[in-house]
Design a protein around this motif. Structure first.
Motif, PDB file in Angstrom:
ATOM      1  N   HIS A 104      -3.645   0.477  13.250  1.00  0.00           N
ATOM      2  CA  HIS A 104      -3.725   1.038  11.788  1.00  0.00           C
ATOM      3  C   HIS A 104      -4.704   0.245  11.116  1.00  0.00           C
ATOM      4  CE1 HIS A 104      -0.688   3.773  12.104  1.00  0.00           C
ATOM      5  NE2 HIS A 104       0.332   2.953  12.317  1.00  0.00           N
ATOM      6  N   ALA A 128      -7.318   2.560  -1.677  1.00  0.00           N
ATOM      7  CA  ALA A 128      -5.981   1.951  -1.968  1.00  0.00           C
ATOM      8  C   ALA A 128      -5.310   1.888  -0.366  1.00  0.00           C
ATOM      9  CB  ALA A 128      -5.231   2.856  -2.710  1.00  0.00           C
ATOM     10  N   PRO A 129      -5.434   3.038   0.543  1.00  0.00           N
ATOM     11  CA  PRO A 129      -4.616   2.871   1.693  1.00  0.00           C
ATOM     12  C   PRO A 129      -5.349   1.825   2.813  1.00  0.00           C
ATOM     13  CG  PRO A 129      -5.109   5.176   1.262  1.00  0.00           C
ATOM     14  CD  PRO A 129      -6.009   4.410   0.111  1.00  0.00           C
ATOM     15  N   ARG A 131      -7.029  -1.033   1.692  1.00  0.00           N
ATOM     16  CA  ARG A 131      -6.366  -2.201   0.957  1.00  0.00           C
ATOM     17  C   ARG A 131      -5.079  -2.784   1.456  1.00  0.00           C
ATOM     18  NH1 ARG A 131      -9.730  -0.641  -3.429  1.00  0.00           N
ATOM     19  NH2 ARG A 131      -7.650  -0.032  -4.399  1.00  0.00           N
ATOM     20  N   GLY A 132      -4.351  -1.773   1.488  1.00  0.00           N
ATOM     21  CA  GLY A 132      -2.778  -2.045   1.944  1.00  0.00           C
ATOM     22  C   GLY A 132      -2.614  -2.483   3.319  1.00  0.00           C
ATOM     23  N   LEU A 133      -3.444  -2.396   4.316  1.00  0.00           N
ATOM     24  CA  LEU A 133      -3.611  -2.721   5.608  1.00  0.00           C
ATOM     25  C   LEU A 133      -4.554  -3.809   5.999  1.00  0.00           C
ATOM     26  CD1 LEU A 133      -3.706   0.959   7.095  1.00  0.00           C
ATOM     27  CD2 LEU A 133      -1.740  -0.523   7.175  1.00  0.00           C
ATOM     28  N   LYS A 135      -6.213  -7.591   5.280  1.00  0.00           N
ATOM     29  CA  LYS A 135      -6.316  -9.071   4.651  1.00  0.00           C
ATOM     30  C   LYS A 135      -7.713  -8.994   3.969  1.00  0.00           C
ATOM     31  CE  LYS A 135      -2.825 -10.969   7.620  1.00  0.00           C
ATOM     32  NZ  LYS A 135      -2.516 -12.219   8.364  1.00  0.00           N
TER      33      LYS A 135
END
Length: 218
Positions: A104, A128-129, A131-133, A135
């Motif tokens: 992912h 956003a999707p 940035r959540g995965l 670092k």
């Protein structure tokens, strides 16, 4: 899944890295130049596939190299999309693309790099999707790679052969785009802006130099 696919490959065929094989299958299918066999060649020096624009890629391990090559393969994926939607559509296609060999976070890295290649910004809500995965380090590397791809495509329109005699030199204070003497016609405000954007991301100043006597072809 990846292991099963490798076991099912025909006997005698060398194993391919699935992420690269997937990128090779998906990228050229929608490419402006579908006959080009190696769409990530623009970022390589002729005769030395492990060098980026004539210089070793600093700190790049095998995994990072694989992701860079896959991003290059996918870098023209959205060329036929409307300019207003290219970045977001390419981003979503890569996130959802059915190929194995990328987890992912790696898929988010590739999608982010291509989003930036199409002028997407890191503060866009569309990211956003990813940035959540990712670092901060991988996110910044994807941003830099996307800017480099954007520069390459702006400079040549996706024609790999035109990049074989150009180069990027990363110094302590400057990022320099080097062009042969007969390639000055490729320069313009857009190329200058792309160089400056990439240099800023690398905490450098940007400049363009024409190499006297060197030729684009021949």
């Amino acid at each position: 899944m990846e292991g099963r696919l490798l076991r099912l490959r025909p006997s005698g065929r060398a194993p391919a890295r699935p992420a690269l094989a997937g990128g090779a299958a998906q990228g050229p299918a929608g490419h402006r130049l579908p006959g080009r066999r190696d769409p990530h060649r623009p970022l390589r020096q002729r005769g030395n596939p492990d060098r980026l624009d004539g210089a070793p890629v600093r700190g790049e391990d095998e995994s990072a190299k694989r992701l860079r090559q896959a991003a290059c393969l996918l870098s023209d994926l959205g060329w036929a999309e409307h300019p207003d939607y290219r970045a977001e559509h390419a981003f979503l296609r890569i996130l959802r693309m059915p190929f194995a060999g990328a987890d992912h976070a790696e898929r988010a890295f590739l999608a982010t790099a291509i989003f930036v290649r199409y002028a997407g910004t890191l503060d866009s809500p569309a990211l956003a999707p990813a940035r959540g995965l990712l670092k901060e380090g991988p996110l910044q590397r994807a941003y830099i790679l996307g800017l480099a791809l954007r520069l390459g495509h702006t400079l040549t329109g996706g024609a790999a052969l035109l990049l074989q005699r150009t180069g990027l030199r990363l110094g302590q204070e400057k990022l320099t785009l080097v062009l042969p003497e007969d390639a000055e016609m490729l320069l313009g405000d857009a190329v200058q802006r792309r160089v400056e954007a990439l240099a800023k991301a690398l905490n450098r100043g940007g400049e363009i130099k024409v190499q006297p006597g060197a030729r684009l072809a021949g």
